[in-house]
Write a protein that holds these residues in place. Structure first.
Motif, PDB file in Angstrom:
ATOM      1  N   ALA A   8     -18.982  29.642   0.968  1.00  0.00           N
ATOM      2  CA  ALA A   8     -18.849  28.360   1.926  1.00  0.00           C
ATOM      3  C   ALA A   8     -18.886  27.018   1.164  1.00  0.00           C
ATOM      4  N   LEU A   9     -19.979  27.022   0.447  1.00  0.00           N
ATOM      5  CA  LEU A   9     -20.111  25.761  -0.167  1.00  0.00           C
ATOM      6  C   LEU A   9     -19.183  25.226  -0.949  1.00  0.00           C
ATOM      7  N   ASN A  48     -16.044  26.297  -0.707  1.00  0.00           N
ATOM      8  CA  ASN A  48     -14.853  25.946   0.054  1.00  0.00           C
ATOM      9  C   ASN A  48     -14.958  24.725   0.586  1.00  0.00           C
ATOM     10  N   ARG A  49     -16.189  23.932   0.683  1.00  0.00           N
ATOM     11  CA  ARG A  49     -16.513  22.848   1.231  1.00  0.00           C
ATOM     12  C   ARG A  49     -16.369  21.707   0.162  1.00  0.00           C
ATOM     13  N   GLY A  50     -15.980  22.177  -1.057  1.00  0.00           N
ATOM     14  CA  GLY A  50     -15.637  21.238  -2.143  1.00  0.00           C
ATOM     15  C   GLY A  50     -16.672  21.166  -3.275  1.00  0.00           C
ATOM     16  N   ASN A  59     -22.184  18.322  -6.118  1.00  0.00           N
ATOM     17  CA  ASN A  59     -20.825  17.721  -5.355  1.00  0.00           C
ATOM     18  C   ASN A  59     -20.007  17.441  -6.279  1.00  0.00           C
ATOM     19  N   SER A  62     -22.037  23.666   5.146  1.00  0.00           N
ATOM     20  CA  SER A  62     -20.820  24.076   4.912  1.00  0.00           C
ATOM     21  C   SER A  62     -19.882  24.036   6.184  1.00  0.00           C
ATOM     22  N   SER A  63     -20.251  23.230   7.226  1.00  0.00           N
ATOM     23  CA  SER A  63     -19.804  22.977   8.368  1.00  0.00           C
ATOM     24  C   SER A  63     -19.075  21.640   8.405  1.00  0.00           C
ATOM     25  N   ASP A  64     -18.781  21.297   9.549  1.00  0.00           N
ATOM     26  CA  ASP A  64     -18.164  19.875   9.625  1.00  0.00           C
ATOM     27  C   ASP A  64     -19.284  19.020  10.389  1.00  0.00           C
ATOM     28  N   LYS A  71     -22.779  16.285   0.745  1.00  0.00           N
ATOM     29  CA  LYS A  71     -21.579  16.845   1.120  1.00  0.00           C
ATOM     30  C   LYS A  71     -20.599  16.502   0.112  1.00  0.00           C
TER      31      LYS A  71
END
Length: 164
Positions: A4-5, A7-9, A48, A152-154, A164
């Motif tokens: 998930a991390l 996928n968040r970049g 990041n 991992s969310s918005d 992030k």
């Protein structure tokens, strides 16, 4: 959660061979939460895109990474600033003995995320920043897994922006 991390970049290098925390480190932090220990064993690097915010790894904690900023850099900075004031230095050491810095950011202000290891707040996650790292600790969430969900969310929490 690592996926998930990613996928968040986040840039993630998964652990390819086992590594253990040093006995010196574990002597200081002998009660790490199980979910955090599992997480540490899954990766060698999580940072990041700009490489100015990252999770501390087993290699960081063991002093075996090539990072220019040590995992306990903010504690060292505070101690150096208040050198000669034994009472203040003891307070700094006491804070960091019960708050393990798990993630750091150096974009603009120096910032950190830590896990509270005290009996009263065990496992809770706090956010802090310079110049008074220890005095700025601000409750963020109840557990490490909840932190990973937030990252991992918005989630729009401004304290997590640099992570992030």
């Amino acid at each position: 959660m690592i996926e998930a991390l990613r996928n968040r970049g986040f840039i993630v290098q998964e652990r390819t061979k086992a590594n253990k925390l040093s006995s010196a480190f574990l002597q200081r932090y002998n009660n790490l939460p199980t979910d955090y220990m599992r997480f540490l064993n899954e990766f060698q690097l999580i940072t990041n895109k700009d490489d100015n915010a990252w999770f501390n790894s087993i290699e960081d904690f063991n002093g075996a990474s090539d990072s220019e900023i040590r995992w306990n850099e903010f504690e060292i900075m505070s101690l150096e600033t208040l050198e000669g004031d034994e009472e203040a230095c003891n307070e700094i050491r006491n804070f960091w003995n019960t708050h393990i810095p798990i993630a750091m950011a150096v974009e603009g202000e120096y910032q950190y995320l830590c896990i509270d290891l005290s009996l009263e707040n065990y496992g809770k996650i706090y956010y802090g920043l310079e110049p008074e790292f220890e005095d700025s600790a601000d409750f963020l969430c109840n557990s490490f897994n909840q932190l990973l969900e937030l990252l991992s969310s918005d989630c729009e929490d401004s304290r997590l922006k640099s992570f992030k």
